[in-house]
Design an enzyme around this catalytic site. Structure first.
Site, PDB file in Angstrom:
ATOM      1  N   TYR A 142      38.894  42.594  25.923  1.00  0.00           N
ATOM      2  CA  TYR A 142      37.439  42.549  26.128  1.00  0.00           C
ATOM      3  C   TYR A 142      36.737  41.886  24.943  1.00  0.00           C
ATOM      4  O   TYR A 142      35.698  41.273  25.100  1.00  0.00           O
ATOM      5  CB  TYR A 142      36.874  43.966  26.300  1.00  0.00           C
ATOM      6  CG  TYR A 142      36.867  44.460  27.726  1.00  0.00           C
ATOM      7  CD1 TYR A 142      38.047  44.571  28.452  1.00  0.00           C
ATOM      8  CD2 TYR A 142      35.679  44.821  28.360  1.00  0.00           C
ATOM      9  CE1 TYR A 142      38.041  45.027  29.754  1.00  0.00           C
ATOM     10  CE2 TYR A 142      35.666  45.282  29.661  1.00  0.00           C
ATOM     11  CZ  TYR A 142      36.849  45.387  30.352  1.00  0.00           C
ATOM     12  OH  TYR A 142      36.834  45.843  31.646  1.00  0.00           O
ATOM     13  N   LYS A 193      52.183  47.399  28.618  1.00  0.00           N
ATOM     14  CA  LYS A 193      53.177  46.478  29.176  1.00  0.00           C
ATOM     15  C   LYS A 193      54.020  45.928  28.035  1.00  0.00           C
ATOM     16  O   LYS A 193      53.927  44.754  27.663  1.00  0.00           O
ATOM     17  CB  LYS A 193      52.464  45.345  29.936  1.00  0.00           C
ATOM     18  CG  LYS A 193      51.918  45.753  31.295  1.00  0.00           C
ATOM     19  CD  LYS A 193      52.983  45.773  32.390  1.00  0.00           C
ATOM     20  CE  LYS A 193      53.461  44.380  32.750  1.00  0.00           C
ATOM     21  NZ  LYS A 193      54.528  44.425  33.789  1.00  0.00           N
ATOM     22  N   ASP A 226      51.932  48.863  35.154  1.00  0.00           N
ATOM     23  CA  ASP A 226      51.997  48.565  36.592  1.00  0.00           C
ATOM     24  C   ASP A 226      52.647  49.735  37.341  1.00  0.00           C
ATOM     25  O   ASP A 226      52.174  50.166  38.396  1.00  0.00           O
ATOM     26  CB  ASP A 226      52.739  47.246  36.862  1.00  0.00           C
ATOM     27  CG  ASP A 226      54.122  47.181  36.230  1.00  0.00           C
ATOM     28  OD1 ASP A 226      54.416  47.979  35.314  1.00  0.00           O
ATOM     29  OD2 ASP A 226      54.925  46.332  36.656  1.00  0.00           O
ATOM     30  N   ASP A 250      40.353  50.050  32.503  1.00  0.00           N
ATOM     31  CA  ASP A 250      39.314  49.656  33.457  1.00  0.00           C
ATOM     32  C   ASP A 250      39.873  49.706  34.875  1.00  0.00           C
ATOM     33  O   ASP A 250      39.276  50.289  35.785  1.00  0.00           O
ATOM     34  CB  ASP A 250      38.835  48.242  33.108  1.00  0.00           C
ATOM     35  CG  ASP A 250      37.729  47.766  34.035  1.00  0.00           C
ATOM     36  OD1 ASP A 250      36.813  48.563  34.321  1.00  0.00           O
ATOM     37  OD2 ASP A 250      37.788  46.602  34.476  1.00  0.00           O
ATOM     38  N   ASP A 254      39.453  52.855  38.002  1.00  0.00           N
ATOM     39  CA  ASP A 254      38.925  52.603  39.351  1.00  0.00           C
ATOM     40  C   ASP A 254      39.892  53.131  40.410  1.00  0.00           C
ATOM     41  O   ASP A 254      39.476  53.691  41.427  1.00  0.00           O
ATOM     42  CB  ASP A 254      38.684  51.100  39.587  1.00  0.00           C
ATOM     43  CG  ASP A 254      37.252  50.681  39.246  1.00  0.00           C
ATOM     44  OD1 ASP A 254      36.595  51.401  38.474  1.00  0.00           O
ATOM     45  OD2 ASP A 254      36.795  49.632  39.755  1.00  0.00           O
TER      46      ASP A 254
END
Ligand code: IPM
Ligand code: MG
Length: 370
Positions: A142, A193, A226, A250, A254
């Site tokens: 970000y 990751k 993932d 983020d 959601d």
């Protein structure tokens, strides 16, 4: 009685009408002598852009710096789709997070029993769900530099974002996750990751070392992000606290939000480091949902995430644990009573608008106090 200073930043769309419900709860606290809040209001997002040409003014930033807590609605909407990138509505929120040093974003995903059927997953997978996503909020892709689009001069352009984390940033967010886990079910799952990203390798190492050094009583697990997303929809109740970086957080928050039935249900707290002298943290509270321009101004918005964000404010900024518990119980109570805003409406329930939902929560809060 100490007076707490709140800065209200309603922003755009349904931010305005949902924050109005928080104001009514604040008024109620002031009138009943439960606490003393002084409020100030300012513009952020598209509303600030329309008036001042920026997503948040320096004056509003100064107010945010001085407030005991910032209560934030939502920003953005199609009206501002074409404004320059630097002053887009979201820039206001990102500046608040960065300048106030709000590195720790707490996003609880709780499935109220009354809403278990509103989830897209089966009832048995989500009923009683209570997880806490701890998202790093001031670093990573970000904010990493370089962040630009460059012209390669051969008819091609290159878009660049930089994912970058320093040791201290990972240490402090891991610390927040471990501390929280101790107050819950004592388990942390760290997601990155490391199989493709150097920042993921470092993240994994620093979380592991922080755990060994200061939090070995907490159970720690690592998961590739993932696979973490997959596990969140396969068997979400396996998690207690999840700690992850800004971008993965983020996305995963959601996903977690939808487990609970509606994005309109999820609150969040964004916290800074405790001040060395006073122990006070800078803090901003906001619902996870956005500005929902399609229903804005119609009195249909679900105010629950906004009100639950205020409950987090009572808990984390003012140590008003009993009131926070009671406000959360009031939310669960009105849902049990069958009241629903349109986003969570189902057969046999009573559909209400924003204000009636707010009224009902205040009334329930009162009855629980008795
Ligand atoms: C969130 C939002 C923001 C983010 C946007 C509005 C900048 O999606 O808080 O999750 O990406 O962090
Ligand atoms: Mg988001």
């Amino acid at each position: 009685m100490t007076t707490y200073n709140l800065l209200l930043l309603p922003g755009d769309g349904i931010g305005v009408e949902t924050i109005a419900e928080v104001e009514r709860i604040v008024d109620f606290f002031n009138k009943s002598g439960t606490a003393k809040f002084a409020t100030d209001t300012d513009l952020v997002g598209g509303a600030a852009y329309d008036k001042h040409g920026v997503a948040i003014t320096d004056a509003a930033m100064a107010k945010a710096q001085n407030a005991d807590a910032v209560i934030f609605g939502a920003v953005g909407g199609p009206k501002w789709a074409d404004v320059p990138y630097a002053v887009r509505p979201e820039a206001g929120l990102l500046r608040l997070r960065k300048d106030l040093g709000l590195f720790a974003n707490l996003r609880p995903a709780i499935c109220y029993p009354a809403l278990a059927d509103a989830s897209s997953l089966k009832r048995e997978l989500v009923e009683g769900l209570d997880i806490m996503i701890v998202r790093e909020l001031t670093g990573g892709v970000y904010f990493g530099e370089p962040k630009e689009i460059i012209d390669l001069g051969n008819g091609q352009k290159r878009g660049i974002d930089t994912q970058v984390y320093d040791t201290y940033e990972i240490e402090r967010i891991a610390g927040v996750a471990f501390e929280l886990a101790r107050t819950r079910n004592n388990r942390v799952c760290s997601m990155e990751k490391r199989n493709v990203m150097k920042s993921g390798v470092l993240w994994n190492q620093v979380v592991t070392e922080t755990h060994k050094r200061a939090y070995s009583d907490v159970q720690l697990e690592h998961m590739l992000a993932d696979a973490g997303g997959m596990q969140l929809v396969r068997w979400p109740k396996q998690f207690d606290v999840i700690v992850t970086d800004n971008l993965f957080g983020d996305m995963l928050s959601d996903v977690a939000a939808m487990l609970t039935g509606s994005l309109g249900m999820l609150p969040s707290a964004s916290l800074g480091a405790p001040d060395a002298k006073t122990g006070k943290r800078k803090a901003l509270y906001e619902p996870v949902h956005g500005s929902a321009p399609d229903i804005a101004g119609k009195g249909l918005a679900n105010p629950i995430a906004m009100i639950a964000s205020f409950a987090m404010c009572l808990r984390y900024s003012f140590n008003m644990t009993a009131e926070a518990d009671r406000l959360e119980a009031a939310i669960a109570g009105v849902l049990e009573d069958g009241l629903r805003t349109r986003d969570i409406m189902s057969e046999g329930k009573t559909e209400v608008g924003t204000t009636r939902m707010g009224d009902a929560i205040v009334a329930k809060f009162l009855s629980l106090a008795a």
